[in-house]
Scaffold this active site. Structure first.
Site, PDB file in Angstrom:
ATOM      1  N   GLY A 118      44.730  29.895  34.178  1.00  0.00           N
ATOM      2  CA  GLY A 118      43.395  30.881  33.699  1.00  0.00           C
ATOM      3  C   GLY A 118      44.048  31.292  32.115  1.00  0.00           C
ATOM      4  N   LEU A 124      42.788  37.349  27.856  1.00  0.00           N
ATOM      5  CA  LEU A 124      44.120  37.793  27.376  1.00  0.00           C
ATOM      6  C   LEU A 124      45.148  36.721  27.470  1.00  0.00           C
ATOM      7  CD1 LEU A 124      42.663  41.238  26.375  1.00  0.00           C
ATOM      8  CD2 LEU A 124      43.151  38.742  24.993  1.00  0.00           C
ATOM      9  N   SER A 167      29.665  49.805  26.401  1.00  0.00           N
ATOM     10  CA  SER A 167      30.944  50.007  26.213  1.00  0.00           C
ATOM     11  C   SER A 167      31.219  51.305  26.639  1.00  0.00           C
ATOM     12  CB  SER A 167      31.527  49.683  24.785  1.00  0.00           C
ATOM     13  OG  SER A 167      32.810  50.296  24.355  1.00  0.00           O
ATOM     14  N   ARG A 183      36.391  57.488  34.326  1.00  0.00           N
ATOM     15  CA  ARG A 183      35.583  56.372  34.531  1.00  0.00           C
ATOM     16  C   ARG A 183      35.306  56.801  36.265  1.00  0.00           C
ATOM     17  NH1 ARG A 183      37.119  50.938  32.210  1.00  0.00           N
ATOM     18  NH2 ARG A 183      36.983  51.156  29.621  1.00  0.00           N
ATOM     19  N   GLU A 202      44.400  41.173  34.781  1.00  0.00           N
ATOM     20  CA  GLU A 202      43.993  41.984  35.720  1.00  0.00           C
ATOM     21  C   GLU A 202      44.178  41.134  37.732  1.00  0.00           C
ATOM     22  OE1 GLU A 202      39.863  42.341  35.079  1.00  0.00           O
ATOM     23  OE2 GLU A 202      39.261  43.362  37.289  1.00  0.00           O
ATOM     24  N   ARG A 262      41.619  52.983  36.084  1.00  0.00           N
ATOM     25  CA  ARG A 262      41.838  52.667  34.945  1.00  0.00           C
ATOM     26  C   ARG A 262      41.644  53.359  33.885  1.00  0.00           C
ATOM     27  NH1 ARG A 262      40.232  48.942  31.557  1.00  0.00           N
ATOM     28  NH2 ARG A 262      38.621  47.792  32.412  1.00  0.00           N
ATOM     29  N   LEU A 281      42.651  45.839  27.946  1.00  0.00           N
ATOM     30  CA  LEU A 281      43.133  44.451  26.681  1.00  0.00           C
ATOM     31  C   LEU A 281      44.674  44.653  26.459  1.00  0.00           C
ATOM     32  CD1 LEU A 281      39.864  45.420  24.665  1.00  0.00           C
ATOM     33  CD2 LEU A 281      40.874  43.609  27.075  1.00  0.00           C
TER      34      LEU A 281
END
Lengths: 666, 250
Positions: free
Chosen positions: A40, A43, A284, A337, A453, A463, A469
């Site tokens: 992978g 990031l 976003s 969230r 992740e 989260r 990030l």
């Protein structure tokens, strides 16, 4: 079986620095003889591969896309958190740590989270040094914005393309090492299995997706940086290719899967418009800085809107219900969230939803446009500006902050969000669960690591925005490159890994057999039809709200669907050439097992916390009821022939530095 | 909507390739172009035929993986739009739509509409980075203020998604817009200035080695770029290259 998280002793603030200076090192001469495989290139993967290569290890990196730059980290929009306190609003490492622990509803590990907060500031320094163009103010210094669940401005951003800029930064570091020959990059290659030999990870079996060739790659350590498994829901904000297969293969080879049911449903996504839909698009969270969320106060108005008889802009202020501001005055539209998603679902379930489907709420920028317009007019020295002038100026400010997101919305929905409020609805976005790792980010299989992740460690049950990030880069640049050395110090005498060993033979034979089964199963149904069916079961029964009965049904249904899949799936084409349908079939086959484990985990966790909301455990006002006495642990699952027979091992969570409180954003 | 698709089929890099005609029915105008392709592929699979291979991933216009040449334009008729963000409402009922892969000697076809863009990676590897180690022990991020104007220009250049539409749009298959975006991003920032000369030399050299053509300033790349990378970057790269060529290599 007992799991040891290997948390260093000492005070919270000292753990990482003392651990880092006391773990073993590998000398430069020995590093040259040690191979590391990184799977992978998001990031976590790109940054880890670049850092390890820079330290002197031989690195092989793999991605299934046509270039490492395509990994789905690229799509992250809003920003990255760091405890820099540039805004002088009282931020600190401790506050970032505390917000993350609280935001995760006290289901993450203190020591890991503290370390994350501690290295966050270095990430920004590092990225700026690499030439990542973060947003700046007129003084030329870095700008910040606010995100959900916090009361400071610590989010660094690059318009709505922060993930893109950070990934391209990590990609450039990776390219630098590729050009030096320290990293060998394998594009369009998919990891098919991890090879475990003598109890240690010893390499991977990969498939060249262009030619279908099966390859063996030996390594002294394997780092899985393969992202989350949100696509188990079919519709999610993940990329089409994002999959859980690498983690699942690792699980089948002995790695524990932790908290699989912790899924993040993101509140601000563009609602589904039809059955043909292939994915959902995120808007976003940063939009909640300036957008206000509402539905009509009156059900009749909601009905009229659904039928197209009434426009949202026609509804006066007093007939709108800004339900987040009403229910959670302290945080308002910036609640975390999970809270925002559930509140939207509650309103829509009660019949106040907008959109033809009734599954949407409004995100309205008109007051922000007016506010910014007035400030701008003042700054420009315009006295008595007309309403039109204010709106014109305000729209410009909003465009400078969120322009690309507004454009994207317009393209997808064909509605101009400057003039009419956006419609949004929650969608699957991120998975907090993942492979169990200890403090060193190593799974319970020695030599196998999970970063970003793909692991479970930092976000608990929910989260916070702009933290994914941060974690990906923290793991890849600043944690794994050091901790891997502690394990590899014992491998300096091992020599090159023999890929002709029995373990490699067997792993490759398993891979080939499975591919043959898929390509030869002359069924009638397409891979997508199974994936959609699985997604529907997951969304209905293991989505934003779950209950015991539904979860039990889901487990039976998924098992039946899986059996049907192996009997009746139709995979066209050949295995020895480019064949995306075959690639997809393998991934969906794994989702059909993982989905069942997620339901089992959700069923076992008899409490509501973070993104995991069990209908049986809620207060009268519909808030989540956490049970710290019985469930303050990480659920770690050990594979046992099939998902429903997985064995539960608990890692108890101890909180020495924060007091467990009912999470309140009121 | 009912449409007729003419799609390029090529069974591997060595196959000659040909156009094939497919009727598609009952398409919802709110579908994305790729969702329409999904519908067609589902049909082909159910008929026991080979589905059309195409690259795609994020489907939100940022990963740069999707790459279709639609009715003579990369990413189709809409401006500043990738194929995955192109919606069927941009077409009319009864339209015939021609779909081809990116065509350039430097982008060989893998199968049907999927091409190999590894040349872009190799150009980046030649010098598309700032030589800084990843230790995190650099100076504080706010130690060097960057004028907002430069920061914004660097950001605009850095938004390139590396899809290759510029190459596909260019009659010369030139990759100048792509290369200049990266060169500009670093040339505009203090962090990138140190190696600016070496970088532009190496990246342009690699671009030539890969077989991309020269720039004749037609501007097709800018017109077709889905993220609006400006021609200004090519001018900047030419200046950078000229200045690098006039100074000694050491």
């Amino acid at each position: 079986m007992k799991l040891d998280a290997n948390i260093p002793s000492g005070s919270l603030g000292q753990k990482w620095s003392s651990h880092k200076s006391s773990i073993r090192l590998v000398s430069p001469a020995n590093k040259r003889n040690i191979d590391v495989v990184v799977v992978g290139t998001g990031l976590a993967g790109s940054s880890a591969a670049a850092s390890l290569a820079e330290m002197g290890y031989n690195v092989k990196a793999f991605c299934f896309q046509d270039s490492p730059r395509r990994a789905h980290s690229i799509a992250a929009q809003g920003g990255i958190n760091a405890a820099k306190n540039y805004q002088n609003d009282g931020d600190s490492v401790y506050r970032l740590f505390y917000d993350t622990i609280k935001g995760g509803d006290y289901r993450s590990r203190e020591a890991n989270v503290y370390r994350l907060a501690e290295v966050s500031a270095n990430i920004i320094d590092q990225c700026v040094a690499q030439g990542v163009p973060f947003a700046r103010d007129y003084g030329g210094l870095l700008d910040n914005r606010s995100f959900g669940g916090v009361q400071v401005s610590r989010t660094f951003y690059a318009k709505g393309q922060t993930g893109q800029q950070l990934l391209l930064g990590a990609y450039s570091a990776l390219n630098r090492q590729i050009s030096k020959g320290n990293v060998k990059m394998y594009n369009r290659h998919e990891m098919m299995d991890v090879v475990v030999e003598g109890g240690k990870a010893r390499g991977i079996i990969a498939r060249n997706l262009t030619t279908g060739e099966i390859e063996r790659h030996g390594a002294h350590a394997v780092l899985l940086c393969t992202g989350g498994y949100g696509n188990v829901f079919f519709l999610s904000t993940n990329a089409m290719g994002s999959n859980g297969s690498a983690a699942w293969k690792a699980h089948r080879r002995g790695a524990m899967f932790a908290n699989p049911c912790f899924t993040q449903i993101h509140p601000t996504c563009i609602p589904q418009s039809g059955e043909y839909q292939s994915k959902l698009t995120l808007m976003s969270e940063s939009l909640r800085n300036d957008g206000r969320i509402w539905v009509p106060k009156d059900k009749k108005d909601a009905e009229a809107i659904r039928e197209g008889k009434l426009k949202p802009t026609d509804l006066p202020e007093e007939k709108r219900d800004y339900y987040l501001e009403r229910r959670y005055p302290a945080f308002g539209n910036l609640v975390p969230r999970d809270v925002a998603s559930r509140a939207a679902k509650e309103r829509c379930d009660e019949g106040f939803g907008v959109n033809a489907t009734g599954q949407a709420v409004y995100l309205d920028f008109s007051s922000a446009i007016e506010r910014y317009g007035k400030t701008e007019a003042n700054q420009l020295g315009i006295t008595n500006p007309s309403k039109e002038k204010i709106i014109e100026l305000g729209e410009k400010v909003v465009a400078s902050k969120y322009g690309n997101l507004f454009e994207m919305y317009d393209k997808i929905k064909d509605v101009n969000p400057y003039k009419s409020p956006m419609m949004i609805y929650p969608a699957v976005h991120y998975t907090m669960g993942g492979l169990w790792v200890d403090y060193n980010l190593m799974t319970n299989v020695p030599g196998m690591y999970a970063l970003g992740e793909a692991n479970f460690s930092d976000h608990g049950a929910n989260r916070l925005g702009a933290s994914a990030l941060m974690q990906g880069l923290a793991d890849g640049y600043f944690v794994a490159p050091y901790t891997v050395g502690d394990y590899l110090a014992d491998e300096i005498r091992t020599g090159a890994i023999d890929t002709n060993s029995e373990a490699f033979e067997k792993a490759e034979a398993d891979v080939v057999e499975r591919i043959d089964n898929l390509i030869n199963s002359n069924g009638t149904r397409s891979v997508d039809s199974f994936h959609r069916a699985l997604g529907k079961i997951m969304w209905d029964k293991c989505g934003m709200a779950r209950n015991a009965e539904g979860l039990k049904e889901a487990m039976t249904e998924i098992k039946a669907l899986r059996e049907e899949f192996w009997k009746d799936v139709k995979v066209p084409g050949r295995k020895d050439m480019y064949n995306p349908e075959l690639d997809k079939a393998g991934r969906v086959a794994d989702f059909l097992e993982l989905g069942e484990l997620m339901c089992l985990d959700a069923l076992t966790r008899e409490e509501s916390c973070g993104g995991h909301f069990r209908e049986e455990y809620q207060t009268e006002e519909g808030e989540a009821m956490r049970d710290d006495e019985n469930f303050a642990f990480v659920s770690c699952w050990k594979y046992n022939d099939e998902p429903s027979k997985a064995e539960l091992v608990k890692e108890e969570l101890t909180f020495e530095n924060v007091e467990l409180k009912t999470r309140s954003y009121k | 909507m009912n449409l007729t698709l003419k799609v390029w089929r090529q069974n591997g890099p060595d196959d000659k390739g040909h156009m094939e005609i497919y009727p598609v029915k009952d398409i919802n105008p709110d579908m994305s172009f790729l969702e329409m392709m999904d519908v067609l592929n589902e049909e082909l699979i159910s008929e026991g035929k080979d589905p059309i291979a195409f690259d795609h991933d994020c489907r939100e216009g940022i990963c740069g993986m999707c790459s279709m040449f639609i009715n003579g334009e990369p990413h189709g008729p809409e401006r500043r739009t990738t194929t995955c963000q192109l919606h069927m409402r941009s077409f009319k009922d009864g339209d015939t739509i021609v779909v081809e892969p990116w065509r350039s000697a430097a982008f060989p076809v893998i199968k049907d509409l999927a091409v190999d863009r590894a040349a872009f990676d190799r150009i980046q590897q030649a010098g598309g980075y700032v030589s800084v180690n990843t230790s995190g022990n650099t100076i504080d991020a706010n130690a060097i203020p960057v004028p907002k104007q430069n920061a914004d220009k660097a950001f605009n250049a850095a938004t390139c998604i590396g899809c290759g539409a510029c190459v596909a749009a260019c009659k010369n298959s030139s990759a100048m817009l792509f290369v200049s975006a990266k060169v500009s991003q670093y040339a505009l920032l203090p962090q990138g200035k140190v190696e600016a000369k070496e970088r532009v030399r190496k990246m342009v050299n690699q671009m030539d080695l890969e077989g991309f053509g020269n720039c004749t300033n037609t501007g097709a790349c800018e017109a077709e770029c889905p993220v609006g990378i400006s021609l200004e970057n090519i001018a900047r790269m030419n200046r950078e290259y000229l200045s690098a060529s006039l100074s000694s290599a050491e």
